[in-house]
Design a protein around this motif. Structure first.
Motif, PDB file in Angstrom:
ATOM      1  N   GLN A 173      36.276  50.479  41.584  1.00  0.00           N
ATOM      2  CA  GLN A 173      35.972  49.040  41.556  1.00  0.00           C
ATOM      3  C   GLN A 173      34.482  48.738  41.451  1.00  0.00           C
ATOM      4  O   GLN A 173      34.102  47.601  41.212  1.00  0.00           O
ATOM      5  N   HIS A 177      33.721  47.276  34.345  1.00  0.00           N
ATOM      6  CA  HIS A 177      34.860  47.657  33.518  1.00  0.00           C
ATOM      7  C   HIS A 177      35.618  46.424  33.036  1.00  0.00           C
ATOM      8  O   HIS A 177      35.428  45.325  33.551  1.00  0.00           O
ATOM      9  N   ASP A 179      39.612  45.249  32.766  1.00  0.00           N
ATOM     10  CA  ASP A 179      40.873  45.723  33.362  1.00  0.00           C
ATOM     11  C   ASP A 179      41.815  46.292  32.308  1.00  0.00           C
ATOM     12  O   ASP A 179      42.523  47.246  32.550  1.00  0.00           O
ATOM     13  N   LYS A 186      42.526  37.060  37.019  1.00  0.00           N
ATOM     14  CA  LYS A 186      42.660  37.224  38.458  1.00  0.00           C
ATOM     15  C   LYS A 186      41.849  36.088  39.076  1.00  0.00           C
ATOM     16  O   LYS A 186      40.907  35.585  38.447  1.00  0.00           O
ATOM     17  N   HIS A 275      33.466  43.350  34.556  1.00  0.00           N
ATOM     18  CA  HIS A 275      33.269  42.886  35.929  1.00  0.00           C
ATOM     19  C   HIS A 275      33.330  44.074  36.872  1.00  0.00           C
ATOM     20  O   HIS A 275      33.801  45.160  36.484  1.00  0.00           O
TER      21      HIS A 275
HETATM   22 FE   LIG Z   1      38.919  45.045  37.633  1.00  0.00          FE
END
Ligand SMILES: [Fe+2]
Length: 353
Positions: A173, A177, A179, A186, A275
């Motif tokens: 995390q 990256h 997703d 999200k 992010h």
């Molecule tokens: Fe992510």
């Protein structure tokens, strides 16, 4: 031999179907991970088609939110709404979440212990403030639009315990990256102020949009991800969530931004944009109501029945979680237990004792 023939007969249609769904693993699906197909542009074609359909659905759903919000979301890849709930509602929700006892899933990422509670209808019955947030019309409209799928998301409570006293593991995390290969959202309603102490959310504004440079990068990444066996560098991610290095980021003309937001802020992010979770300097906590809405990116349409579709998704996801839990707890990746979230810092607890 017969066993492998039967296995393949079942797997080949599954691999083909995955090409037209949210499937993204270069490792598990040999078609997605085929060097030849990706050389011919399979991955890039999926990226372009998914983005075109996303924008098409956003146009159809545009009456749900204001033009200011629409423009900001499409331009930056995220929306920030400060003071989202009234002070009374926020305080009530905050108290409720700290005291809530529920099934907790706990994993270790780096030196962070991540605790999550899936807030399905059973858990919501115990939490009236949360139930009101779930039914909040403003939140629902924003999520229906930003997801482009016209349905409310799945809800969790997420509590990060930074620098908890654990044996560190790799932390996926903390690297910038995307997703997945398609736009999806999200969202987080922050229950704590964010700062460098507890790690703010980091986002690269504009990286949600497709540019020529980004497409070229996607193409290179897709070929890199087709490597097999010993050619696979350890520590790299082969699941289709591409990591981006500082050099590539600059080359694409992007710059990461730390989003320091106070508690009671709603942040909705398109996680195709780059992010990561910002570094936390101190033992600390960051609790959020965490929402996600991921769906088949190649379905050009969306549900006309938001509420009932959300209920079906919740039911299906609850069943899927049972299988995921079994696998993760068996592999020692996750710990499940019933109780309250940990909100005591190590520094606090040591100074208190
Ligand atoms: Fe992510």
């Amino acid at each position: 031999m017969w066993r492998s023939v039967v296995g393949l007969t079942w797997k080949i249609p599954k691999w083909i179907l995955e090409l037209f769904s949210w499937g993204k693993s270069f490792k598990n699906n040999p078609l997605l991970g085929s060097h030849l197909l990706n050389r011919c542009g399979l991955h890039v074609a999926r990226v372009i088609l998914a983005h075109l359909l996303f924008r098409f659905r956003l146009i159809l759903l545009s009456p749900l939110v204001s033009s200011v919000d629409r423009r900001a979301f499409i331009r930056n890849g995220y929306l920030i709404k400060r003071d989202f709930l009234s002070p009374g509602e926020f305080e009530g929700l905050s108290r409720e979440l700290v005291n809530l006892k529920a099934p907790i899933r706990e994993i270790i990422e780096g030196t962070t212990v991540t605790q999550r509670i899936f807030m399905d209808s059973n858990e919501r019955k115990k939490a009236p403030f949360f139930q009101r947030l779930y039914s909040n019309k403003r939140l629902t409209r924003l999520m229906r639009y930003c997801s482009s799928k016209n349905r409310p998301p799945l809800f969790y409570i997420e509590n990060l315990c930074n620098h908890a006293n654990v044996n560190p593991r790799p932390d996926p995390q903390r690297d910038l990256h995307a997703d997945t290969f398609h736009p999806c959202v999200k969202a987080w309603l922050y229950m704590d102020d964010t700062s460098d102490n507890n790690g703010p959310y980091v986002y690269v504004p504009g990286s949600n949009r497709l540019t020529w440079k980004r497409l070229k990068w996607e193409y290179r990444q897709s070929l890199e991800s087709c490597r097999r066996g010993p050619e696979r560098t350890p520590g790299r991610y082969w699941d289709g969530s591409f990591r981006v290095g500082a050099e590539d980021l600059t080359e694409m003309g992007y710059e990461a931004k730390k989003l320091y937001v106070p508690k009671n802020t709603l942040l909705i992010g398109n996680v195709y944009g780059f992010h990561c979770r910002g570094s936390a300097m101190k033992p600390s906590h960051r609790m959020t109501v965490w929402m996600q809405a991921r769906d088949n990116p190649f379905n050009p349409l969306f549900t006309p029945f938001p509420e009932s579709t959300a209920r079906v998704f919740e039911w299906v996801w609850k069943k899927a979680l049972i299988r995921i839990d079994q696998r993760k707890t068996k592999g020692g990746e996750q710990r499940n237990y019933y109780g309250a979230l940990n909100r005591t810092d190590r520094e606090e607890s040591s100074s208190n004792t």
